[in-house]
Each structure stands twice: as structure tokens, then as C-alpha cells.
Design an enzyme around this catalytic site. Structure first.
Site, mmCIF file in Angstrom:
data_model
loop_
_atom_site.group_PDB
_atom_site.id
_atom_site.type_symbol
_atom_site.label_atom_id
_atom_site.label_comp_id
_atom_site.label_asym_id
_atom_site.label_seq_id
_atom_site.Cartn_x
_atom_site.Cartn_y
_atom_site.Cartn_z
ATOM 1 N N HIS A 355 60.154 81.060 -3.813
ATOM 2 C CA HIS A 355 59.232 81.447 -4.885
ATOM 3 C C HIS A 355 59.689 81.029 -6.265
ATOM 4 O O HIS A 355 59.064 81.413 -7.263
ATOM 5 C CB HIS A 355 59.018 82.960 -4.909
ATOM 6 C CG HIS A 355 58.327 83.489 -3.704
ATOM 7 N ND1 HIS A 355 56.958 83.634 -3.633
ATOM 8 C CD2 HIS A 355 58.813 83.901 -2.517
ATOM 9 C CE1 HIS A 355 56.631 84.128 -2.446
ATOM 10 N NE2 HIS A 355 57.743 84.293 -1.749
ATOM 11 N N LYS A 543 51.444 89.509 -17.677
ATOM 12 C CA LYS A 543 52.446 89.082 -16.692
ATOM 13 C C LYS A 543 53.808 89.550 -17.195
ATOM 14 O O LYS A 543 53.923 90.017 -18.321
ATOM 15 C CB LYS A 543 52.434 87.566 -16.519
ATOM 16 C CG LYS A 543 52.531 86.791 -17.848
ATOM 17 C CD LYS A 543 52.373 85.290 -17.638
ATOM 18 C CE LYS A 543 50.935 84.851 -17.439
ATOM 19 N NZ LYS A 543 50.636 84.378 -16.098
ATOM 20 N N ARG A 544 54.839 89.415 -16.354
ATOM 21 C CA ARG A 544 56.171 89.771 -16.823
ATOM 22 C C ARG A 544 56.527 88.990 -18.082
ATOM 23 O O ARG A 544 56.068 87.859 -18.271
ATOM 24 C CB ARG A 544 57.208 89.498 -15.718
ATOM 25 C CG ARG A 544 57.204 90.531 -14.633
ATOM 26 C CD ARG A 544 57.570 91.920 -15.155
ATOM 27 N NE ARG A 544 58.976 92.010 -15.458
ATOM 28 C CZ ARG A 544 59.870 92.601 -14.686
ATOM 29 N NH1 ARG A 544 59.514 93.199 -13.561
ATOM 30 N NH2 ARG A 544 61.142 92.652 -15.038
ATOM 31 N N THR A 651 49.637 84.025 -9.734
ATOM 32 C CA THR A 651 48.538 84.596 -8.961
ATOM 33 C C THR A 651 47.581 85.337 -9.888
ATOM 34 O O THR A 651 46.397 85.483 -9.570
ATOM 35 C CB THR A 651 49.055 85.562 -7.867
ATOM 36 O OG1 THR A 651 50.085 86.389 -8.451
ATOM 37 C CG2 THR A 651 49.626 84.805 -6.697
HETATM 38 C C1 26V Z 1 64.291 87.373 -8.099
HETATM 39 C C2 26V Z 1 65.311 88.219 -8.310
HETATM 40 C C3 26V Z 1 66.615 87.649 -8.622
HETATM 41 C C4 26V Z 1 67.707 88.607 -8.283
HETATM 42 C C5 26V Z 1 67.440 89.967 -8.861
HETATM 43 C C6 26V Z 1 66.184 90.561 -8.365
HETATM 44 C C7 26V Z 1 65.101 89.582 -8.211
HETATM 45 C C8 26V Z 1 63.857 90.057 -7.925
HETATM 46 C C9 26V Z 1 62.831 89.200 -7.738
HETATM 47 C C10 26V Z 1 63.048 87.867 -7.822
HETATM 48 C C11 26V Z 1 61.890 87.006 -7.532
HETATM 49 C C12 26V Z 1 61.705 85.887 -8.435
HETATM 50 C C13 26V Z 1 60.735 84.970 -7.850
HETATM 51 C C14 26V Z 1 59.299 85.312 -8.150
HETATM 52 O O1 26V Z 1 58.880 86.416 -8.400
HETATM 53 N N1 26V Z 1 58.518 84.292 -8.092
HETATM 54 C C15 26V Z 1 57.103 84.372 -8.334
HETATM 55 O O2 26V Z 1 56.473 84.380 -7.078
HETATM 56 C C16 26V Z 1 55.066 84.420 -7.195
HETATM 57 C C17 26V Z 1 54.509 84.546 -5.812
HETATM 58 O O3 26V Z 1 54.794 83.402 -5.081
HETATM 59 C C18 26V Z 1 54.580 83.182 -7.914
HETATM 60 O O4 26V Z 1 53.186 83.256 -8.058
HETATM 61 C C19 26V Z 1 55.222 83.071 -9.287
HETATM 62 O O5 26V Z 1 54.866 81.871 -9.900
HETATM 63 C C20 26V Z 1 56.729 83.134 -9.141
HETATM 64 O O6 26V Z 1 57.352 83.200 -10.408
#
Ligand code: 26V
Length: 806
Positions: A355, A543-544, A651
Site C-alpha cells: 500500500h 484525509k490524513r 479512495t
Molecule cells: C503504515 C504504518 C507504518 C508503521 C506504523 C503503523 C503504520 C500504520 C499504517 C501504515 C499504512 C501505510 C500505508 C497506507 O495506509 N497506504 C494507503 O493505502 C490506501 C489503501 O490502499 C491507499 O488508497 C493510499 O493511497 C495509501 O496511502
């Protein structure tokens, strides 16, 4: 399911009596909510039980979606909607003297996720059930969800989200299905008759207790399961010997440390930190989830050779990637498979979704940490690494000098994305561009080795929640024009194209949008005492908060307009309301400063006589699923302005498009596919392409300062960050200023400013011609069917999981 209004009322009164023992006249909204959810759950439970019996009997392949996050929001309305009971329930509640919307808001959002990744998991569950597919969620029952954001003097303050304060109505605790998870200790291998026996001793025992949430599909019989695991201590595993009571204190320490495991959701997304507790959470999820799946599998099958035919394990990002060594461990240590057979089974069962390509978000665990917390798992990862590096050396000689880059373990770190790729049969990105970047850049060498594994699955959203439920007036107009087929077949929305030019349909769409805008305006008035003009353009950025999402670029445009109005009191512009919603990770200093800058800008813009009738800026507190549901139906313009290449998909862009908002966006993530669908005339694109961004990064020729020097508008805007414009002292925003000029603007805000302003002018011109705007809006809705998660899930089901409607 069909119930008459009277039958619903009878059920309601009956529940009220037997559970709360009160009369309807005495019931509060909360009690009414509890009663509705209880009676609904009764109905759902019957179906649930039937589904489970049926699934076990038919022995169809099952898919399990492992995710550290499920951002469900509220379930009451979507459950009622999916059961076909929403209307009758609302009418019954009204008849009983309640306001349905107020009853439903009594449900606390289940905020078990940060943003896109967690909400995607929730949309996928809805689509799986609605397509009648045997697919289930596996997650953690955090006691605290994503923090609540409170605004104090324009700053974000974080408060705990104690969402379980009242009972969570949808869960069922299944104590009898609890399993044990082991941490720490030490491992020895004993070799006998060419067979290894593994001895794991002195480990800490944790009880994993599942809480099941039923997942109801739209007008389908099957009810799937979201299983959320909670960590508990095991008093019986503890021996109390010492008469001095020391053991008791040890026990309390142990209990506290165990319960921490499922205590809270980590609030960072896109920033990795190697925190021990997070590693514990990940292994806890994987080990508990896998044990319960394998137990079920074993009740039907003799041999694990069949596992890949009966089970698919999808991992949502690398967070659950320890499932690979954990499955190896069980197959080898407990089921006595040799390495090769265990590896064949594992790598035919696990599939991985990536992701993000942001380097700072890629998980890399320190080897020492893994070694001491999960000694046996570490040994297995070492062996996987060893064999993988060997195979590159011998089978791909031209990649020999790349082995250090590709290794799973290097420089005392475990690269979880490498582990996930090597250990799965499918690796997918979440939008075309993102998958191409994985294949051709970020994971290029892996793509050379495993070309058949890489594939794209462009994200989607459930149109049932995000259109049918949150914007029912719009849904009715759509159905009025093209019939109701689109609810089951969202691609049928394309029929709306015939009405894009139809004056009477345009009028209906305009009326719905206006009503939605009035509703949001009333909400903002009530909660923020800010008056916004429903005839203004509702320009929405939700968004975030992150550097790459460039809320700052939006702000610079706002400050530029501000300057134009101040310089020229007669400046003519279509009035605009800029609406923001965003949480910043608590430790992400820059993001928090941007939030403060938004609220400080709002103060200026909303109160200056030169601007206040033309512009308003509103920062909505505590952005979450149920707030998104209020904002999205009222949006005219959708801000999707990430630095090209950085947003894997997005999304929110899809949700807003489906509700008739036009997109202003970069050629990033799924924006590209939105643009491909609607055509360039129906979207406002601007800015660097991903290739241009990559070129700059490679050739190092970007000079933010040159752009600053050459653009007077930018100078006027940016100099406000330093002077006394915002505050009497000039320190508040100087970090932001420095990050742009001294750190050379990592996200190319200055570079894209001119092209963004031009695109915004184009937005305004288009809006002035309402007919043209409405035509584009309808065209966007018509093409939004592709972005239903039903399409996404069908692709996963057919191309990755090989699961079929039950
Ligand atoms: C990463 C991390 C890094 C370690 C600490 C905790 C943590 C928690 C969540 C994440 C996820 C990061 C990736 C993410 O959220 N990606 C998003 O995924 C969406 C669904 O596929 C996508 O639409 C977004 O563009 C993308 O940023």
C-alpha cells in the site's frame, strides 16, 4: 428480509421489555439504539449460524484477510440497509417518537484504523459479503481506537478513543475459541534420526480471545465473520508459591504487560518506528488468527497438502507478514513437514498487498528485537533469507551484485516487504501507476525474479455505504432515471451518461447537492458558529495530514486568494468554502504545524471584511468515518493533490466522485484511472507527473528557492509565515518556511503552485457555468461504477483467491 412496520414495532417493544425492562416512553435515544441493534443482531445471528454450518459442510475455499486495521465506522445503518430493513426501521422509530438519525448516531464509530488502508479493509468486508463470497476479516480488538482529535486554540490535542465504553453491540465473545500465543523464551533444536525436534522453553503465555463481528451482505443470505482478537493474561499458567506475595506482584506485572498488547492502535500511518509493542501486536494477530484457521481446516482435512486449495491468506501490507514464518513453524515443528514441502504450502497460500512506496513507511524490524521476542520465528526468517540469497546467486547471476539490496536480512534489519514478496504467490499494488512503480522501480529486482507474482488490483469503495446510504436523495434520483440495477451492478451507473445533458435531470442533481450543502452548513453553524454560504463552492480536502498529501498547497492557494481580495476590494470571485478534515500522527511535528496553519488561516480569512463574504475556511474537528459521511455528499470539489508517485491509490477520491464532486488532482494513484474513465474535460489535472518527480529526484536539479524568487505570488504568501501576519512573534510557522526553502521542498509544493492556481481558475470558470458543471458532475457519477469495491473484490476473488459465491 421483510418485516412490516407493526412487526418491527412489536419486536422493538418486546426487546425493550426483556433487556432493559422499560416502556418506550421512558427510553432514551441510546436505549432505542441498543434495542434496535439487539433485535437486528437476533435476526443476523440466525443467518450467521446457518452460514457457518453451510461453509463447513460444503468445504468451499475460504479467504482470510489479515489486517492490523479495520476502520468500520458505524454498522447500524449499513446492517439495516443490507438486511433490507432500513426503511421499515426508520418508519417504526418515527412512529415510536424517535428521530432515526439521532438514534443511529448513538453508535460510537469503530475507529480501528488510521486511514485508507483500514477503511479499504472495511469496504472489502462489505463487498465480500455482498457478493456472497466466503471471505473473512482477522484483526485486533484494540481497546482504544484511533485517538480523538480535540482542537484547542487551533492546535490538535489527542484524547483516548474509548470506544468500548458502552457495550459494542455487534461483537460476540467466543471464549471457548481462545488460543495461546507464546513470546520470548529460548529455543533449542534436538536432532534425532535425521529429524529435528524443537524445544521452546520459558516463554510467556498470552491468551488470545476472539470477538466475532458478523458481516452482513446486501440482500444476500450469507453472513461472514470479522474476528477481532483480544489479549488476556492466563492466571492458571502462573504459580503462586512465595508466602511473601512476590509472585502476586509478578503476576500483576505480567497481566499488565499482556493486556497492553491489544490496548491501542498505533496512530502513525506512513511512518515506521521499530516499537516492540507493535511487533508484539503483529505476531499476536498472526499467530492467533492462523491457529484458529488451521484448527478449522484440520477438523475437515487429514493433510496440510490441501491447504492452498482450501485457504487463501491475504496480508494487508507487511504488517501481518510474520504469517509466513509462523505458518512455516507450524508446518515444520508441529506437523512435521520438511522445509521444501512446508515452503511450497506456505508460498501457495499467502498473498501480499503493498500500500505504499514511501521509504519511511516500509517496515524493517531490528534483528535483535525479533530474535529475543520470537526466537523460533527469527531462526526461520534467517533460513528463508539464506535460501533466497542462494537462489539469486545461482539462478540469477546477473543479479549477484543486487543481493545485498534484495536480502531479507541486512544491516541487522529484517525487511518485511522482501519477506512478504519472497513468501507469497501474489504481490499486488493498489492502482495501475502504483503497481508499475513497484514493478519498474521500487521492487524492480524482485519483479525480475518473480514476474508472475506481480499484479494490480485498483482499489474500490463500497457504493452501498458511500452512495446508497450516505446520499439517499441522490441515490433516489439515480434510480428514478436509470432504475435500480446499479445497486447490484454499479457499472450500470454508466446509463447516467444519457442524462448528463438533460436539463431536468441536471436540475434534480443540483437540488440534491444544494440540500446536502445546506445540511452541512447547518451542522457547521451548530458546531462551529461559522456561517457558510450554500451557494459557494464547497472545496473539500479530507484525509490524513501528511507532507505528501500537500494540504499546504491548498493553503497557499487560499492565502493567495486572500491577498487578491485584500489588494482589490472589488476582486470578483465565486464564493468558496474550503473545508478541511485531517488528523496528524501525534509525533509528526510538521503535520501538526500545518493543522495550526489551517486554523490560523481560517481566523484571518473568516474575519477580514475584505474576504469574509467571499471565502470561508473551516477545519472540522476529529475527522472520522461518520464525519466523512456528512461531508462527502455536500462536496463540489475534491482535492486530490498529492505529489505525483506518492499516493498509492487514494479512495477518498472515489467516494467524492461517486457523489458528484469534480476532482482537482495530480496524475497520481487512482486519479489517473479516474481521469481515464471520465476523460480530461471532466477533471482538473495539474502538476508534475510521476516521471518528472523521479527525474528531479535523480538529477537533483530542483531549486525551490529559484521558484520562490521568480514568483511574486508565492513570495507574498510565504512571507506571511515569517512576519507578524499570523502571530505577534514570528516563530510559529518558520519551520514550514524553512522546510520549503532550506530543505528544498521535498514535496514540490512550490513547483506545482503555478499550475495548481491555474487549475483552480479553471474550476472557477467552469463553476460559473452551472450547466457545464452539472454535466461534468453527472459524467463523473456515471463513470464511478468502476470504483466500486465489488469490482475490486471480484478481481481478487477470480485472479488471486480462487473463491466462489457460496
Ligand atoms: C503504515 C504504518 C507504518 C508503521 C506504523 C503503523 C503504520 C500504520 C499504517 C501504515 C499504512 C501505510 C500505508 C497506507 O495506509 N497506504 C494507503 O493505502 C490506501 C489503501 O490502499 C491507499 O488508497 C493510499 O493511497 C495509501 O496511502
Amino acid at each position: 428480509m421483510s418485516l412490516s412496520q407493526q412487526e418491527f414495532i412489536d419486536l422493538f417493544n418486546d426487546k425493550l421489555t426483556t433487556t432493559l425492562g422499560i416502556r418506550v416512553e421512558e427510553a432514551t435515544n441510546k436505549e432505542a439504539y441498543q434495542t434496535v441493534s439487539l433485535l437486528l443482531k437476533d435476526i443476523i445471528l440466525r443467518k450467521w449460524q446457518l452460514t457457518q454450518t453451510n461453509q463447513l459442510e460444503t468445504d468451499e475455499k475460504q479467504m482470510y484477510y489479515f489486517s492490523m486495521e479495520f476502520l468500520l465506522g458505524r454498522l447500524i445503518e449499513s446492517n439495516l440497509l443490507n438486511m433490507g430493513l432500513l426503511e421499515v426501521c426508520e418508519n417504526a422509530l418515527k412512529e415510536l417518537g424517535f428521530e432515526p438519525a439521532q438514534v443511529f448516531t448513538e453508535e460510537h464509530d469503530a475507529g480501528l484504523g488510521n486511514g485508507g488502508l483500514g477503511r479499504l479493509a472495511a469496504c472489502f468486508l462489505d463487498s465480500l459479503a455482498s457478493l456472497n463470497l466466503p471471505g473473512h476479516g482477522v484483526g485486533i480488538r484494540y481497546k482504544y481506537g484511533l485517538f480523538q482529535q480535540k482542537m484547542v486554540d487551533g492546535y490538535q490535542v489527542e484524547l483516548p478513543d474509548y470506544w468500548l465504553n458502552d457495550d459494542y453491540m455487534w461483537e460476540t465473545k467466543r471464549s471457548e475459541k481462545a488460543v495461546e500465543v507464546h513470546f520470548g523464551g529460548h529455543v533449542t533444536l534436538e536432532k534425532k534420526d535425521n529429524q529435528y525436534t524443537v524445544h521452546h522453553q520459558n516463554y510467556e503465555r498470552v491468551l488470545a480471545v476472539p470477538y466475532d463481528v458478523p458481516i452482513v451482505g446486501y440482500e444476500t443470505d450469507a453472513v461472514n465473520t470479522l474476528r477481532l482478537w483480544s489479549a488476556e493474561s492466563m492466571p492458571n499458567s502462573f504459580h503462586f508459591h512465595s508466602p511473601k506475595g512476590h509472585d502476586y506482584y509478578h503476576y500483576l506485572d505480567y497481566k499488565r504487560s499482556v493486556e497492553q498488547i491489544s490496548e491501542f492502535l498505533y496512530p502513525d500511518d506512513s511512518y515506521y518506528e521499530g516499537k516492540l509493542l507493535r511487533l508484539k501486536q503483529q505476531y499476536f494477530l498472526v499467530s492467533a488468527g492462523l491457529q484458529s484457521i488451521l484448527k478449522r481446516f484440520k477438523s475437515k482435512h487429514q493433510s496440510f497438502q490441501l491447504l492452498p486449495q482450501k485457504v487463501s491468506l491475504q496480508i494487508n501490507d507487511t504488517h501481518p507478514s510474520l504469517i509466513i514464518p509462523e505458518l512455516m513453524r507450524i508446518l515444520m515443528d508441529e506437523e512435521k513437514f520438511g522445509w521444501d514441502d512446508a515452503w511450497e504450502i506456505t508460498t501457495s497460500t499467502v498473498a501480499y498487498t503493498n500500500h505504499t512506496t514511501l521509504v519511511e513507511a516500509l517496515e524493517k524490524w531490528p534483528t535483535e528485537m525479533v530474535k529475543s521476542l520470537l526466537p523460533r520465528i527469527y531462526m526461520i526468517i534467517e533460513e528463508i533469507n539464506e535460501r533466497f540469497c542462494q537462489s539469486i546467486y545461482f539462478d540469477f547471476p546477473h543479479l549477484r551484485e543486487k543481493i545485498a539490496d534484495m536480502a531479507i536480512i541486512s544491516y541487522e534489519q529484517i525487511h518485511m516487504a522482501h519477506l512478504a514478496i519472497v513468501g507469497s504467490y501474489s504481490v499486488n499494488g493498489v492502482a495501475k501507476l502504483h503497481t508499475d512503480i513497484l514493478k519498474n522501480r521500487e521492487m524492480k529486482n524482485f519483479y525480475t525474479v518473480f514476474p508472475e507474482r506481480f499484479n494490480n488490483k485498483t482499489n474500490g469503495i463500497t457504493h452501498r455505504r458511500w452512495l446508497l446510504n450516505v446520499n439517499r436523495d441522490l441515490a433516489n434520483k439515480i434510480t428514478g432515471a436509470i432504475g435500480e440495477n446499479w445497486i447490484q451492478e454499479p457499472r450500470e451507473l454508466i446509463q447516467l451518461i444519457k442524462y448528463a445533458d438533460d436539463a431536468s435531470f441536471q436540475k434534480q442533481i443540483a437540488e440534491v447537492k444544494h440540500t446536502n450543502k445546506e445540511k452541512l452548513a447547518a451542522y457547521i453553524k451548530e458546531h462551529y458558529q461559522i456561517t457558510i454560504n450554500p451557494n459557494s463552492i464547497f472545496d473539500v480536502h479530507i484525509k490524513r495530514l501528511h507532507g505528501y498529501k500537500r494540504q499546504l498547497l491548498n493553503l497557499f492557494h487560499i492565502l493567495h486568494l486572500y491577498q487578491l481580495c485584500v489588494d482589490n476590494p472589488n476582486y470578483q470571485m465565486v464564493p468558496r468554502t474550503f473545508i478541511f478534515g485531517a488528523k496528524a500522527a501525534p509525533g509528526y511535528h510538521f503535520a501538526k504545524q500545518v493543522i495550526k496553519l489551517i486554523t490560523a488561516t481560517a481566523e484571518k480569512v473568516n474575519n477580514n471584511p475584505a474576504t469574509k463574504d467571499k471565502m470561508k475556511v473551516v477545519f472540522l474537528e476529529n475527522y472520522k468515518v461518520s464525519l466523512a459521511e456528512k461531508i462527502i455528499p455536500a462536496a463540489d470539489l475534491s482535492e486530490q493533490i498529492s505529489t505525483a508517485s506518492k499516493e498509492a491509490s487514494g479512495t477518498g477520491n472515489m467516494k467524492l466522485m461517486m457523489n458528484g464532486a469534480l476532482t482537482i488532482g495530480t496524475l497520481d494513484g487512482a486519479n489517473i484511472e479516474i481521469s481515464d474513465m471520465v476523460g480530461p474535460k471532466n477533471i482538473f489535472t495539474f502538476g508534475l507527473t510521476s516521471d518528472q518527480v523521479f527525474d528531479y529526484q535523480k538529477n537533483g536539479q530542483y531549486r525551490a528557492r529559484d521558484i520562490y524568487n521568480s514568483d511574486k505570488r508565492l513570495r507574498e504568501v510565504m512571507d506571511k509565515l515569517l512576519g507578524t501576519f499570523f502571530s505577534p512573534d514570528d516563530v510559529e510557522f518558520k519551520n514550514i518556511y524553512y522546510s520549503l526553502l532550506y530543505n528544498n521542498d521535498e514535496y514540490f509544493v512550490l513547483r506545482d503552485f503555478d499550475s495548481y492556481v491555474e487549475a483552480q481558475q479553471h474550476v472557477e470558470q467552469t463553476y460559473r457555468n452551472q450547466q457545464s458543471w452539472l454535466k461534468k458532475s453527472i459524467t463523473n457519477m456515471a463513470h464511478s461504477g468502476k470504483f466500486s469495491s465489488d469490482r475490486t473484490i471480484s478481481e481478487y476473488a477470480n485472479q488471486i483467491w480462487d473463491i466462489h459465491p457460496q
